[in-house]
Design an enzyme around this catalytic site. Structure first.
Site: not given
Ligand code: PMM
Length: 602
Positions: A232, A268
Site C-alpha cells: 500500500k 494479507r
C-alpha cells in the site's frame, strides 16, 4: 508484541479447516484481483486462467488462503455491478475450491457472498464491515463462513475525505465494535469473525502507522485481527524516494510490517514468498517462480553458417575467413534468450538428418532441455557471407514439410511438456509450409483451455489461426501485422486499431514490435508504448525474438503484461547491440528494463 496477544490470536476462526484453525503461526492470505484496476498490480490478473495460475503460485509459495477480488476498492475506482463482480470471481473460486484451496472472496455484496459460498469459498472478506450491503451480515450468519469485518468509512469514492480522526485507535476500535455488535445481532457467531483495521481505507499514512503500533487495542475486542499492508501507498514512506511510485519496491516494507503484525491474526499479501533480499530497483520481481519453466515450440530449427572476415590483428592474411556455426531458427533464438534470462527452458522441435544431429549437438551446451521428435526429411540451413557491406545469403536449404506422424508426435510432445510448464511460447515455421497453420490454432486452444499462459509469436496464417484461440499475448512485428492482413498500413493508428480489434476478439494482449520505434502494447485496459533509450543496432535481427522471450519469462515470473513487456523490450534492445542472436546478459537486461517505461497512448 506480548505473548498474551499471540495466544489470544491463535484461537483461529471456527469454520476454517482444522489445519488452519489453530496453526500456531500467522496465516498468510495471498491476493488475487480479477479486476482491471487495483491498488498496485494494475489489473495483471484480469483473466480467469491467469488469475487461477497466479493463485496456484501463491499457494505453492506458502499462502494458506487465497483472497479473490472482482471489484477494485482503490479510492476513486469505478464500482462494478454485483453481477459483473460475480462473473469475474466465480470461475476462479470454483476452480480453486475444487482443488482444495482455502478461498476467501473480497466482496461487499451479499449476493456475491452467497454465490461464492455455494461455490466453496470459506471466507467472506467485506471491506465495508457490513456497511455497504445491509443484507451482508444475515447472509454470513446463514452460510456460517468466516467473516472478515474491516473498518471503513464512506465508499471508495468518498473515503479519502473521511480520514479525519481525533484519536484514530479509539475511533476505529469503537466503530469496529459497533459493526461487530451489528453482525452478532444479525446472527453471526462470534467465532466466525476476524477484524481488520482497514489500512488505507479512510486513513492517511499516519493513521495506518498509528493503528499498526496499537494492534493490541484492536485485539482487546476479542477477535483475531487481519492486517492488509501489502504494497500500500503509505509504505512508500519507508522506501527510498526514487522508488516511491513503484508498488513492487514496497515488498520489503510489506514484509517488515507484516512481521510486526504477525501474531495478531492473518496477514494479507500480494507476494507471499519472503523476499530473499531487498528489491533491486531495476529488477521487477513478480509473484511467480524466480526460475519459471518455459516451453518453446520451435518447428524449424536450422543450422546457420556465417562467413566473416579473418582477424587481421591475429596476423592472418585478410583473405582468410572466420567460419561460425550456430543453431538457429526463431524458436531456438527465443529459447536461448529465455535461458539467458534465467528460465528453465524446454524446446520441442523436430530434428533429423545430418544437420539435425549437428544442431541438437550444438544446443546441448546451451543449458536447455530438448524434447526432440524425429524428422525424416531433415533440418534446413542458411549460409551467410558477412564480409561485404550487406549480409549476403550464399545458400539456403529450406526444410521440407513434416509428415503426418511427425506432426502428431510434435503436437503430443508440446502438449504434454507445455502442461507442465509455466508458459508456452509458440513460434512459427520457416518456411510456413513445414507445419500447417491449424497446428498453431489447436495448440493455443488446448493450452488456454487448460489455463496455461501462451505467448504466440507468429506471422501470416499461423498468426491468424492462433489469434482466434485467445492467446495470452500475441506478439508480431509491424510488417507481420500488415502481411497477415490485420492492418492495411503500418502507421501507429492502423497498427493500434488492428491490435484493439484483436484484443476485443479475445487476444489477451497484443504487442507490436516496430524496429527502432517503441513497441505498441494493447490490452483490454488501453493502448501504450514501451519507451526506452535509443540504441544503435549492430545486427537488427533477433530483437523481436528476444522480446518474445522476455515477455514469456516475465509472465512466468508472475509479472503483469506491462512489466513483462518492459523486460521483453530490454532484451530486444540489448540483443541488437550484440552479435549473437538470442544472447544477452540477464543482469544487464534487467537493469535496462528499469529504463523502459510503458506510456499510455491517448
Ligand atoms: N485491502 C484491499 C482490499 N481488500 N481486505 C482486507 N480484509 N484488508 C485490506 O487491507 C484490504 C482488503 C485494498 O488493496 P488492493 O486493492 O491492493 O487489494
Amino acid at each position: 508484541m506480548s505473548e498474551r496477544l499471540v495466544r489470544r490470536a491463535a484461537a483461529g476462526p471456527g469454520p476454517l479447516p482444522d489445519a488452519l484453525r489453530d496453526p500456531g503461526r500467522t496465516l498468510v492470505m495471498g491476493v488475487v484481483n480479477v479486476t482491471p484496476d487495483s491498488f498496485s498490480d494494475g489489473g495483471q490478473w484480469f483473466d480467469t486462467d491467469v488469475a487461477i495460475a497466479h493463485a496456484r503460485h501463491l499457494v505453492a509459495q506458502g499462502a494458506d488462503i487465497v483472497d479473490v477480488g472482482g471489484e477494485s476498492t482503490r479510492p476513486g475506482a469505478a464500482s462494478v455491478s454485483p453481477e459483473q463482480e460475480l462473473a469475474r470471481v466465480l470461475p476462479v473460486v470454483e476452480t480453486l475450491a475444487r482443488e482444495g484451496v482455502v478461498v476467501s472472496v473480497d466482496t461487499v455484496n451479499a449476493s456475491t457472498a452467497e454465490a461464492v459460498t455455494d461455490a466453496g469459498a470459506l471466507i467472506v472478506n467485506d471491506v465495508s464491515g457490513g456497511l455497504h450491503d445491509p443484507r451482508m451480515t444475515a447472509t454470513v450468519a446463514r452460510t456460517g463462513v468466516v467473516y472478515v469485518l474491516q473498518h471503513w468509512r464512506g465508499t471508495p469514492e468518498t473515503m479519502n475525505s473521511l480520514a479525519v480522526y481525533d484519536d484514530v485507535v479509539a475511533e476505529v476500535c469503537a466503530e469496529l465494535s459497533e459493526r461487530l455488535d451489528q453482525a452478532l445481532a444479525a446472527g453471526v457467531r462470534e467465532d466466525q469473525v476476524v477484524l481488520d483495521p482497514g489500512l488505507g481505507f479512510a486513513k492517511e499514512a499516519t493513521h495506518n502507522w498509528t493503528l499498526l503500533a496499537h494492534l493490541d487495542a484492536l485485539l482487546e475486542l476479542g477477535r483475531p485481527v487481519l492486517v492488509g499492508a501489502s504494497r500500500k501507498r503509505f509504505l512508500s514512506g519507508v522506501v527510498p524516494p526514487r522508488l516511491a511510485d513503484e508498488p513492487l519496491a514496497r515488498d520489503a516494507a510489506t514484509a517488515a510490517v507484516t512481521a510486526l503484525a504477525a501474531g495478531a491474526g492473518p496477514v494479507r499479501a500480494r507476494s507471499v514468498a519472503t523476499p530473499a533480499s531487498p528489491p533491486v530497483p531495476d529488477v521487477v520481481p513478480g509473484g511467480g517462480p524466480a526460475r519459471p519453466r518455459i516451453c518453446v515450440v520451435a518447428p524449424t530449427p536450422l543450422l546457420v553458417v556465417e562467413i566473416a572476415s579473418g582477424h587481421e590483428e591475429s596476423g592472418q592474411p585478410s583473405d582468410h575467413a572466420d567460419v561460425h556455426l550456430h543453431p538457429g531458427g526463431q524458436g531456438l533464438w527465443v529459447a536461448r534468450m529465455a535461458v539467458s534470462l534465467g528460465a528453465d527452458v524446454t524446446v520441442c522441435a523436430p530434428f533429423g538428418g545430418e544437420l539435425g544431429a549437428a544442431i541438437a549437438q550444438m544446443l546441448s551446451t546451451d543449458q536447455l532441455t530438448i524434447h526432440a521428435v524425429t524428422y525424416s526429411a531433415g533440418n534446413g540451413a542458411y549460409v551467410f557471407d558477412l564480409r561485404g557491406d550487406d549480409r549476403e545469403t550464399v545458400a539456403h536449404m529450406p526444410p521440407p514439410a513434416l509428415n503426418r506422424h511427425e506432426l502428431d508426435d510434435l503436437y503430443g510432445t508440446v502438449l504434454v511438456d507445455a502442461l507442465e510448464s509455466d508458459v508456452l511460447v509458440v513460434t512459427g515455421a520457416e518456411p510456413a509450409s513445414v507445419v500447417p497453420s491449424t497446428f498453431f490454432g489447436r495448440i493455443v486452444r488446448d493450452l488456454r483451455s487448460a489455463g496455461k499462459p501462451v505467448v504466440a509469436d507468429l506471422s501470416a496464417s499461423a498468426a491468424r489461426a492462433a489469434a482466434k484461440e485467445r492467446p495470452t499475448v500475441l506478439k508480431m512485428s509491424h510488417e507481420e501485422v500488415v502481411a497477415a492482413g490485420f492492418a492495411d498500413q503500418d502507421d501507429t493508428a492502423s497498427l493500434r486499431a488492428a491490435a484493439e480489434r484483436l484484443v476485443a476478439e479475445g487476444v489477451g494482449a497484443m504487442v507490436v514490435s516496430r524496429a527502432e520505434a517503441p513497441a505498441l502494447l494493447v490490452t483490454p485496459d488501453g493502448a501504450s508504448r514501451a519507451v526506452g533509450p535509443v540504441v544503435t543496432p549492430l545486427d537488427h535481427r533477433g530483437a523481436g525474438d528476444s522480446m518474445t522471450a522476455g515477455i514469456a519469462v516475465g509472465l512466468g515470473r508472475g509479472l503483469g503484461v506491462a512489466d513483462a513487456v518492459r523486460l521483453g523490450a530490454a532484451a530486444g534492445a540489448l540483443n541488437v547491440t550484440r552479435r549473437g542472436l538470442g544472447t544477452g546478459r540477464r543482469d544487464q537486461i534487467e537493469r535496462f528494463a528499469g529504463r523502459i517505461s510503458i506510456e499510455e497512448l491517448d
